[in-house]
Design a protein around this motif. Structure first.
Motif, PDB file in Angstrom:
ATOM      1  N   GLN A   1      37.339  28.243  34.658  1.00 28.36           N
ATOM      2  CA  GLN A   1      36.472  27.714  35.698  1.00 28.36           C
ATOM      3  C   GLN A   1      37.175  26.836  36.638  1.00 28.36           C
ATOM      4  N   ALA A   2      37.688  25.799  36.069  1.00 29.17           N
ATOM      5  CA  ALA A   2      38.254  24.889  36.730  1.00 29.17           C
ATOM      6  C   ALA A   2      39.275  25.316  37.929  1.00 29.17           C
ATOM      7  N   ALA A   3      39.824  26.338  37.675  1.00 28.61           N
ATOM      8  CA  ALA A   3      40.752  26.950  38.641  1.00 28.61           C
ATOM      9  C   ALA A   3      40.321  27.414  39.942  1.00 28.61           C
ATOM     10  N   TYR A   4      39.061  27.645  39.961  1.00 24.70           N
ATOM     11  CA  TYR A   4      38.326  28.150  41.196  1.00 24.70           C
ATOM     12  C   TYR A   4      37.473  27.054  41.814  1.00 24.70           C
ATOM     13  N   HIS A   5      37.495  27.152  43.063  1.00 20.06           N
ATOM     14  CA  HIS A   5      36.583  26.046  43.797  1.00 20.06           C
ATOM     15  C   HIS A   5      35.305  26.684  43.620  1.00 20.06           C
ATOM     16  N   PRO A   6      34.089  25.747  43.501  1.00 17.53           N
ATOM     17  CA  PRO A   6      32.856  26.131  43.327  1.00 17.53           C
ATOM     18  C   PRO A   6      32.185  27.101  44.170  1.00 17.53           C
ATOM     19  N   ASP A   7      32.757  26.984  45.468  1.00 14.27           N
ATOM     20  CA  ASP A   7      32.299  28.174  46.338  1.00 14.27           C
ATOM     21  C   ASP A   7      32.861  29.365  46.339  1.00 14.27           C
ATOM     22  N   ALA A   8      33.912  29.550  45.554  1.00 10.70           N
ATOM     23  CA  ALA A   8      34.900  30.735  45.685  1.00 10.70           C
ATOM     24  C   ALA A   8      33.795  31.938  45.681  1.00 10.70           C
ATOM     25  N   VAL A   9      34.819  33.088  46.061  1.00  9.45           N
ATOM     26  CA  VAL A   9      33.896  34.248  46.109  1.00  9.45           C
ATOM     27  C   VAL A   9      34.935  35.387  45.365  1.00  9.45           C
ATOM     28  N   LEU A  10      34.243  36.430  44.776  1.00 12.34           N
ATOM     29  CA  LEU A  10      35.180  37.249  44.196  1.00 12.34           C
ATOM     30  C   LEU A  10      34.803  38.598  44.909  1.00 12.34           C
ATOM     31  N   VAL A  11      35.709  39.250  45.218  1.00 11.13           N
ATOM     32  CA  VAL A  11      35.601  40.882  45.853  1.00 11.13           C
ATOM     33  C   VAL A  11      36.135  41.955  44.709  1.00 11.13           C
ATOM     34  N   ILE A  12      35.194  42.785  44.578  1.00 11.84           N
ATOM     35  CA  ILE A  12      35.596  43.769  43.522  1.00 11.84           C
ATOM     36  C   ILE A  12      36.031  44.891  44.206  1.00 11.84           C
ATOM     37  N   LYS A  13      37.064  45.487  44.037  1.00 11.57           N
ATOM     38  CA  LYS A  13      37.622  46.747  44.490  1.00 11.57           C
ATOM     39  C   LYS A  13      36.859  47.458  45.992  1.00 11.57           C
ATOM     40  N   GLN A  14      36.804  46.211  46.811  1.00 13.65           N
ATOM     41  CA  GLN A  14      36.229  46.229  48.192  1.00 13.65           C
ATOM     42  C   GLN A  14      34.878  46.939  48.316  1.00 13.65           C
ATOM     43  N   ASN A  15      34.115  46.931  47.067  1.00 17.23           N
ATOM     44  CA  ASN A  15      32.848  47.520  47.298  1.00 17.23           C
ATOM     45  C   ASN A  15      31.773  46.470  47.298  1.00 17.23           C
ATOM     46  N   ARG A  16      32.083  45.501  46.925  1.00 21.19           N
ATOM     47  CA  ARG A  16      31.226  44.189  46.595  1.00 21.19           C
ATOM     48  C   ARG A  16      31.902  42.931  46.515  1.00 21.19           C
ATOM     49  N   SER A  17      30.872  42.053  46.979  1.00 19.00           N
ATOM     50  CA  SER A  17      31.505  40.451  46.620  1.00 19.00           C
ATOM     51  C   SER A  17      30.424  39.643  46.114  1.00 19.00           C
ATOM     52  N   ILE A  18      30.855  38.740  45.116  1.00 11.89           N
ATOM     53  CA  ILE A  18      29.843  37.898  44.625  1.00 11.89           C
ATOM     54  C   ILE A  18      30.346  36.651  44.477  1.00 11.89           C
ATOM     55  N   SER A  19      29.425  35.484  44.112  1.00 12.96           N
ATOM     56  CA  SER A  19      29.941  34.195  44.025  1.00 12.96           C
ATOM     57  C   SER A  19      30.770  34.077  42.621  1.00 12.96           C
ATOM     58  N   ILE A  20      31.628  33.181  42.532  1.00 10.46           N
ATOM     59  CA  ILE A  20      32.404  32.961  41.289  1.00 10.46           C
ATOM     60  C   ILE A  20      31.624  32.628  40.344  1.00 10.46           C
ATOM     61  N   THR A  21      30.607  31.947  40.544  1.00  7.75           N
ATOM     62  CA  THR A  21      29.538  31.444  39.587  1.00  7.75           C
ATOM     63  C   THR A  21      29.042  32.738  38.969  1.00  7.75           C
ATOM     64  N   GLU A  22      28.604  33.758  39.588  1.00  8.14           N
ATOM     65  CA  GLU A  22      28.077  34.919  38.965  1.00  8.14           C
ATOM     66  C   GLU A  22      29.223  35.647  38.044  1.00  8.14           C
ATOM     67  N   ALA A  23      30.421  35.764  38.796  1.00  7.46           N
ATOM     68  CA  ALA A  23      31.420  36.419  37.965  1.00  7.46           C
ATOM     69  C   ALA A  23      31.725  35.583  36.949  1.00  7.46           C
ATOM     70  N   LEU A  24      31.751  34.281  36.676  1.00 11.12           N
ATOM     71  CA  LEU A  24      32.160  33.665  35.495  1.00 11.12           C
ATOM     72  C   LEU A  24      31.000  33.878  34.544  1.00 11.12           C
ATOM     73  N   ASP A  25      29.822  33.911  35.131  1.00 10.40           N
ATOM     74  CA  ASP A  25      28.497  34.060  34.130  1.00 10.40           C
ATOM     75  C   ASP A  25      28.791  35.363  33.018  1.00 10.40           C
ATOM     76  N   ASN A  26      29.330  36.322  34.082  1.00 12.75           N
ATOM     77  CA  ASN A  26      29.549  37.846  33.312  1.00 12.75           C
ATOM     78  C   ASN A  26      30.952  37.669  32.479  1.00 12.75           C
ATOM     79  N   TRP A  27      31.803  37.033  32.709  1.00 10.00           N
ATOM     80  CA  TRP A  27      32.831  36.883  31.952  1.00 10.00           C
ATOM     81  C   TRP A  27      32.757  35.816  30.704  1.00 10.00           C
TER      82      TRP A  27
END
Length: 173
Positions: free
Chosen positions: A62-88
């Motif tokens: 989690q510390a490797a990502y800026h708190p406002d980071a964005v994850l783009v998943i296979k060009q179909n969807r973007s989510i906040s890194i917070t949401e991605a981290l919650d999933n992982w």
């Protein structure tokens, strides 16, 4: 006299040219040295990211990502890194507890940047083995946008572009 004046002019021209060439070489050397230092720092970033996955170190990941980071998943969807981290997060917990074995490796094909910015492209290879010994593996083309703040690199955007093949992975060795 004309001959001496001509020779003096030639010597001056050659001296100026040599000085400019040496200055150019020194500037190139300094740029390469700066880039090597940046790439070395970024290599450490990727090594640390791999370690956090392997050890189930959620806080480190989690510390490797800026708190406002964005994850783009296979060009179909973007989510906040917070949401991605919650999933992982559960995957990290399970790895830390020994219920599963997760690993990730990175190979880079393009590295662009400056002293405080980086855009890196490549493939990551993620493997996971559950408690029953069932393995899964994914090769993913990705891009990562990073920024350096207070002497530390942070991911601002991770774009998991598409699936990659084992052959593409091997080609980046």
């Amino acid at each position: 006299m004309k001959k001496n004046l001509f020779l003096t002019a030639i010597i001056i021209i050659v001296s100026i040219g040599t000085t400019k060439a040496n200055s150019f070489k020194n500037n190139i050397y300094q740029e390469i040295k700066k880039d090597s230092a940046r790439l070395s720092e970024l290599d450490k970033f990727w090594t640390e990211l791999s370690r956090t996955v392997r050890e189930g170190d959620f806080e480190g990941y989690q510390a490797a990502y800026h708190p406002d980071a964005v994850l783009v998943i296979k060009q179909n969807r973007s989510i906040s890194i917070t949401e991605a981290l919650d999933n992982w997060k559960q995957g990290f917990i399970d790895t830390k507890l020994g219920k599963k074995n997760d690993k990730v490796e990175f190979r880079l094909s393009k590295r662009i940047g400056s002293k405080t910015t980086a855009f890196e492209t490549g493939i990551f290879y993620f493997t996971s083995t559950d408690s029953h010994g069932n393995p899964t593996e994914d090769y993913i083309h990705f891009e990562m946008l990073l920024v350096k703040r207070n002497e530390k690199w942070y991911a601002l955007m991770e774009n998991q572009k598409s699936e990659a093949t084992k052959e593409e992975w091997k080609a980046l060795e």
